[in-house]
Design an enzyme around this catalytic site. Structure first.
Site, short mmCIF file in Angstrom:
data_model
loop_
_atom_site.label_atom_id
_atom_site.label_comp_id
_atom_site.label_asym_id
_atom_site.label_seq_id
_atom_site.Cartn_x
_atom_site.Cartn_y
_atom_site.Cartn_z
CG ASP A 1 -36.01 54.20 16.71
OD1 ASP A 1 -34.95 54.42 16.08
OD2 ASP A 1 -36.08 54.23 17.95
CB ALA B 1 -29.87 58.70 18.53
CG HIS C 1 3.42 56.81 22.54
ND1 HIS C 1 2.92 55.56 22.88
CD2 HIS C 1 4.40 57.09 23.44
CE1 HIS C 1 3.59 55.11 23.93
NE2 HIS C 1 4.49 56.01 24.29
#
Length: 463
Positions: A309, A317, A442
């Protein structure tokens, strides 16, 4: 002679991951942490919020049991117990990091670390005792905290940040959330699901403003359906905390409006933790609250690196972890390529969830690209209908000429666990036709990706 090969300052998902990778590569490694191992993410962010959100989701299921042919009477919540569960999940994760530090023979130094010239760090412990350490390389991973607006100063009681929002002693009846990024939206969903009256105030024209516009509109529809009030193109100009609750003056296109609530959650972004860590003493260059680094996270001063950051990339993160790994692998002279910041997924864990990677439709059009856009709604998905989660869709964007997968945007149940398909495919430079011909199982939510791609190429079956 130096104490360590590598010292990492900060133990969030950037710092602790960096330390582990450094140790794996044979570096003698230490990590400095002033609070709890795991940083904000494990203790006050990503992990404990997911625990809160799960409680909200289970509570919501119980309230709608009849829709599934079940009976659940006198359903109620224990707000205190919900918070306690979240804290115990966080504590368990932090203990997990302690174990990883021991396992990887990383020295954990508790205290506040300050950089010094000559590749040194002085650490002040809880008793005020100062110890100096040295290393061949120092990696800054001090992260960020909740940003404060001048018009919205946090007092920790009536105007709170994300930390307090996670551990309130009692549930507010009315809550105003300022800011509709991931943090604001997740808390808006949580508190609304728990029975709080929630209003979201967003300065920009759309909520979740970094997302594709179709995603923003769908989330706004879904949120309004659950009773959340949304105010976009709106700005908080004044807050009055004198009375029992709080009065918030909001400037909108129509004029000023005064909202009343028990509490305001300020979720207007983050502020990096770069003050008082010795950047000026060492001469490390910063710009607009970020430490400037090259492609491999080297600062302007040799031997000092920065990741996460505190650097200009996205404050996420998983980005901090990737940057840290790349940084130490480069130090170990392994062959590494710079991170592709155009292929980083973003996730928001409200309900319905949001997950996206790559360009939005607007960004692609603004670049002048000739594109194919496909969309598949979960209302046409057998799995989504059976699960009772038909809200949302998958949207895909391809380059018409080369078939390159430019962007993927999802909103719906569990989509944060589906976005990795698009990230990996884009990394491998997959074309739309290859996704189309890769058989998806599916019935699953993931079929919607294949169907959306089919829609982009006018081959959709189930629409």
């Amino acid at each position: 002679m130096s104490n360590f090969d590598i010292i990492v300052l900060g133990s969030g998902p950037g710092g602790y991951v960096t330390a582990i990778r450094a140790s794996q590569l044979g570096f003698k490694t230490a990590i400095i942490e002033k609070e709890s191992l795991g940083g904000v993410c494990l203790n006050w962010g990503c992990i404990p919020t997911k625990a809160l959100l799960k409680s909200a989701q289970v509570f919501n299921y119980l309230q709608h049991a009849e829709e599934y042919g079940l009976k659940a009477s006198n359903v109620d919540k224990d707000f205190d117990a919900v918070v306690k569960r979240s804290r115990s999940v966080a504590d368990g994760m932090s203990k997990g990091v302690q174990f990883l530090m021991k396992k990887n023979k990383i020295e954990v130094i508790n205290g506040f670390g300050k950089l010094k010239a000559g590749k040194k760090v002085s650490v002040t412990d809880a008793d005020g005792k100062v110890t100096e350490y040295s290393a061949n390389n120092i990696i800054i991973a001090t992260g960020a905290r909740s940003r404060e607006l001048p018009s919205l100063p946090q007092d920790g009681k009536k105007i709170i940040g994300y930390r307090q929002a996670m551990t309130l002693e009692s549930q507010p009846k009315k809550l105003i959330v300022v800011g509709s990024g991931a943090i604001g939206i997740e808390f808006a969903y949580f508190y609304n699901a728990m029975g709080t009256e929630v209003t979201v105030v967003e300065y920009l024209p759309n909520i979740v403003p970094v997302e594709d516009e179709d995603i923003s509109k769908q989330l706004e529809r879904s949120f309004k359906k659950t009773g959340i009030k949304i105010m976009t193109s709106s700005e908080v100009t004044k807050v009055d905390t004198a009375g029992a609750g709080v009065k918030v003056t909001v400037k909108t296109a129509k004029g000023e409006e005064v909202l009343e609530a028990d509490m305001v959650l300020s979720a207007v972004g983050i502020k990096t933790n770069i003050e008082n860590i010795g950047l000026e003493d060492v001469g490390i260059v910063t710009d607009r609250d970020k430490i400037l680094v090259n492609d491999f996270y080297q600062t302007n001063i040799p031997g000092y690196y920065a990741i996460g950051d505190v650097t200009p990339g996205p404050a996420l993160a998983h980005v901090a972890s990737a940057e840290g790994i790349l940084c130490v692998e480069k130090l170990a002279n392994l062959h590494v390529d710079p991170l592709d910041y155009g292929n980083i997924p973003g996730c928001t864990y409200c309900s319905p969830e949001i997950a996206s990677v790559g360009l939005t439709e607007k960004q692609a059009r603004d670049k002048g690209l000739d594109i194919k856009v496909g969309k598949f709604p979960f209302s046409a998905s057998g799995k989504a209908k059976a699960a009772g989660t038909p809200d949302g869709f998958v949207k895909v964007i391809f380059d018409a000429k080369y078939g390159e997968w430019l962007g993927c945007h999802m909103i719906g149940a569990g989509v944060t666990d589906m976005i990795a398909e698009a990230v990996v495919a884009r990394k491998l430079e997959t074309t739309g036709h290859e996704i189309l011909k890769a058989i998806h199982p599916h019935p699953t939510m993931s079929e919607a990706v294949m169907e959306a791609v089919a829609d982009a190429y006018d081959e959709v079956i189930h629409l």
